[in-house]
Design an enzyme around this catalytic site. Structure first.
Site: not given
Length: 319
Positions: A10, A95-96, A120, A204, A253
């Site tokens: 992102q 991440s994503l 998510r 996170h 994660q």
């Protein structure tokens, strides 16, 4: 194999991303159509036409970035004869981007990846009321120093290192008051810059536990296959291939640190010399050069980048 395929997270989104690929290549268009179908809405209209504020919503940005990465991957396969199984020593995503990496490696279907990322994004947004949490970038400060700053700033609240991006760039996340304190402490301890980030939730960190619970439930319902190339996990900074472990690490994660610096260093230590960033933006390519001496980062996100991707793989194979 001395090449790795990485997938952006992102912040790399931009209105219009992927449009040139979809216009030029039917295989790219098919990916966007599949994502639209999986979500039951025209996400492509938001990706290509905006407005930017709508694309930036976490629930849209996450599946949108995955769609662009997978459309790019399909074009590389069809037009450049690139095979992830044959050409990639590892896949990794920020991440994503970990979901994009898994879909590219055949571990998740594109439809499942799109639905999981929509879930998510929604869950991460709902986990913490707007304004309660925050994230800040600490620049010119190494990871251990940033962890110490976060610990000092916490004062009974949550403040954790969320992203260790490399090149002296660490992001902290948690309760807004604690993150505000971290910014001031970091400045006092010599950070070049410390600033709040324009994000809608504190990603996170442990405040995201409600979202992790949602993802545990969602991930339990999908099929995860062994990836065609090992996945370098965000939370481990090492390679995994077992589907059950992949599922477990994807849940971790949500609240865990994205160990990107260590992930790149791990792959470089395994002999990777060329990192192809598949999808929108050039963030990861820029970080590669600051983490691994002599490593080459190549951003591949449009029709004009296909030749560069082929050249990078040829160079990697002869390295």
């Amino acid at each position: 194999m001395t090449a790795a395929f990485t997938f952006p997270g992102q912040g790399s989104q931009a209105v219009g991303m992927g449009k040139a690929l979809a216009d030029a290549f039917p295989v790219a268009r098919a990916v966007f159509d599949e994502v639209d179908s999986a979500l039951g809405e025209k996400l492509t209209a938001v990706i290509w036409d905006g407005p930017a504020e709508t694309l930036q919503l976490t629930q849209n940005a996450q599946p949108a970035l995955m769609a662009v990465s997978l459309a790019t991957m399909r074009v590389l396969e069809a037009e450049a004869g690139i095979s992830l199984a044959k050409d990639a020593a590892f896949v990794a995503g920020h991440s994503l981007g970990e979901y994009s990496a898994l879909a590219a490696a055949g571990s998740l279907s594109i439809s499942d990846a799109a639905r999981l990322l929509r879930t998510r994004g929604q869950a991460m947004q709902k986990a913490v009321p707007v304004g309660v949490g925050a994230m800040a970038a600490l620049l010119g400060m190494e990871y251990d120093a940033a962890v110490a700053v976060a610990a000092e700033a916490a004062q009974g609240q949550v403040c954790q290192a969320a992203n260790d991006n490399g090149g002296g760039q660490v992001v902290v996340s948690g309760d807004k008051a604690a993150v505000d304190r971290a910014v001031e402490i970091a400045k006092a301890k010599g950070a070049k810059r410390a600033m709040l980030l324009p994000v809608s939730a504190p990603f996170h960190c442990s405040l995201m536990q409600p979202a992790a619970d949602v993802m545990a439930e969602a991930l339990a319902k999908v099929t995860i296959n062994r990836p065609a190339a090992p996945l370098v996990s965000n939370v481990l900074a090492s390679a995994i291939t077992d589907p059950d472990e992949i599922r477990r690490r994807l849940i971790e994660q949500v609240t865990g640190t994205v160990r990107w610096r260590e992930s790149i260093a791990y792959m470089a230590g395994q002999g990777v010399t060329h990192f192809l960033e598949i999808g929108a933006g050039k963030v990861l390519s820029g970080l590669v050069k600051r983490i691994a001496d002599g490593a080459v980062g190549v951003a591949v996100g449009g029709p004009n980048d296909i030749a560069a991707a082929k050249d990078a793989l040829t160079a990697a194979q002869s390295a």
